[in-house]
Motif scaffolding. Structure first.
Motif, PDB file in Angstrom:
ATOM      1  N   TYR A 174      77.447  29.011  33.777  1.00  0.00           N
ATOM      2  CA  TYR A 174      77.249  27.722  34.448  1.00  0.00           C
ATOM      3  C   TYR A 174      78.168  26.645  33.875  1.00  0.00           C
ATOM      4  N   ARG A 175      78.447  26.741  32.564  1.00  0.00           N
ATOM      5  CA  ARG A 175      79.344  25.747  31.950  1.00  0.00           C
ATOM      6  C   ARG A 175      80.801  25.906  32.397  1.00  0.00           C
ATOM      7  N   CYS A 176      81.173  27.098  32.873  1.00  0.00           N
ATOM      8  CA  CYS A 176      82.519  27.279  33.432  1.00  0.00           C
ATOM      9  C   CYS A 176      82.663  26.421  34.691  1.00  0.00           C
ATOM     10  N   HIS A 246      88.453  28.496  28.206  1.00  0.00           N
ATOM     11  CA  HIS A 246      88.129  27.564  27.125  1.00  0.00           C
ATOM     12  C   HIS A 246      86.667  27.112  27.168  1.00  0.00           C
ATOM     13  N   CYS A 247      85.849  27.788  27.970  1.00  0.00           N
ATOM     14  CA  CYS A 247      84.432  27.411  28.076  1.00  0.00           C
ATOM     15  C   CYS A 247      83.773  27.478  26.699  1.00  0.00           C
ATOM     16  N   PRO A 248      83.037  26.407  26.294  1.00  0.00           N
ATOM     17  CA  PRO A 248      82.404  26.420  24.971  1.00  0.00           C
ATOM     18  C   PRO A 248      81.315  27.489  24.840  1.00  0.00           C
ATOM     19  N   THR A 249      80.759  27.936  25.978  1.00  0.00           N
ATOM     20  CA  THR A 249      79.702  28.955  25.914  1.00  0.00           C
ATOM     21  C   THR A 249      80.262  30.363  25.978  1.00  0.00           C
ATOM     22  N   CYS A 250      81.123  30.634  26.970  1.00  0.00           N
ATOM     23  CA  CYS A 250      81.534  32.027  27.188  1.00  0.00           C
ATOM     24  C   CYS A 250      83.043  32.240  27.082  1.00  0.00           C
ATOM     25  N   GLY A 251      83.794  31.192  26.676  1.00  0.00           N
ATOM     26  CA  GLY A 251      85.240  31.341  26.523  1.00  0.00           C
ATOM     27  C   GLY A 251      85.581  32.255  25.353  1.00  0.00           C
TER      28      GLY A 251
HETATM   29 ZN    ZN Z   1      81.432  29.782  30.612  1.00  0.00          ZN
END
Ligand code: ZN
Length: 259
Positions: A174-176, A246-251
């Motif tokens: 979702y953060r992407c 660069h996603c802070p969750t899944c990058g």
């Molecule tokens: Zn992500």
């Protein structure tokens, strides 16, 4: 596990489907799903998961049933106004399918308790109504490698997707899509914005379908796709969600830390 005579009859319309069958039904009966929020989305979601024979259903919600909830939260009833939502939902689900085990968590999901709770389930369905919970679930489900089926509502629209970012490239979170929560003053809630109640039913039911598909491993997942419903125009449309490296969750850096 073998199906009882009662189960053969109860799940007959599943059992005749090639995509479900006895093996799929046993898989559902052995599954553990956590539903976050017994509200507008959670109501149809919980009812359909119980009806389908998802063996263990966790429900987390700290609220009590209010008269204003009943316009859309169809798992609750007028006679249960004032009761804890988890208890009210448990009563409704037991009436549909007493063979399903309900685990009630009458607490607000927060950083302190979420990891232990989520860890005990195979899949999480987010029916919460606030961004703090949505982002907490996004981060924790990625970290704990749990599929997350999430839906959200606005007065005349809804959206839904499935997130499995731990599978790597091509699997966004979702953060992407939305890196940070919007400022709190820009977020309308049901109490202030209103909602046409049946729209919660559409999205909560779609959530139930996607949860069952994930558990059974059938069809195409909504992983990587945001499905949107515009009720006033009576239209569905979907967009692809790209994975943000660069996603802070899944990058990539986060994945390196997790592994
Ligand atoms: Zn992500």
């Amino acid at each position: 596990m073998e199906l009882s005579e009662e189960q053969f009859e109860r799940y007959a319309r599943h059992l005749i489907l090639e995509e479900v069958g006895e093996e799929g039904q046993i898989r559902l009966l052995s599954s553990r799903v956590l539903v976050v929020g017994a509200g507008g989305l959670g109501s149809p979601l919980l009812l359909y998961l119980a009806a389908a024979g998802v063996g263990t259903i966790g429900i987390t919600d700290a609220d009590r049933v209010d008269l204003t909830n009943l316009q859309r939260q169809i798992v609750h009833a007028t006679e249960r106004v004032g009761a804890l939502k988890v208890d009210s939902a448990r009563a409704a689900l037991a009436a549909v399918n007493p063979g399903v085990r309900i685990e009630a968590h009458p607490v607000r999901l927060a950083a302190e308790n979420a990891e232990a709770m989520i860890g005990g389930y195979d899949l999480v369905a987010d029916g919460s109504d606030n961004f703090a919970t949505r982002y907490l679930l996004t981060d924790l489900c990625c970290c704990l490698k749990k599929p997350l089926v999430a839906a959200a509502l606005s007065p005349f629209e809804g959206q839904i997707s499935t997130f499995r970012p731990y599978l790597g490239p091509g699997h966004p979170c979702y953060r992407c899509l939305f890196r940070e929560p919007p400022p709190p003053d820009l977020v309308p809630r049901c109490e202030t914005a209103g909602i046409l109640g049946a729209i919660a039913g559409v999205l909560g039911t779609l959530q139930a379908v996607e949860v069952l598909k994930e558990l059974l491993g059938i069809g195409e997942s909504l992983d990587g796709t945001l499905l949107m419903y515009d009720a006033l125009r009576a239209r569905f449309h979907s967009i692809r969600i790209g994975k943000d490296p660069h996603c802070p969750t899944c990058g990539t850096p986060a994945l390196a830390t997790v592994q």
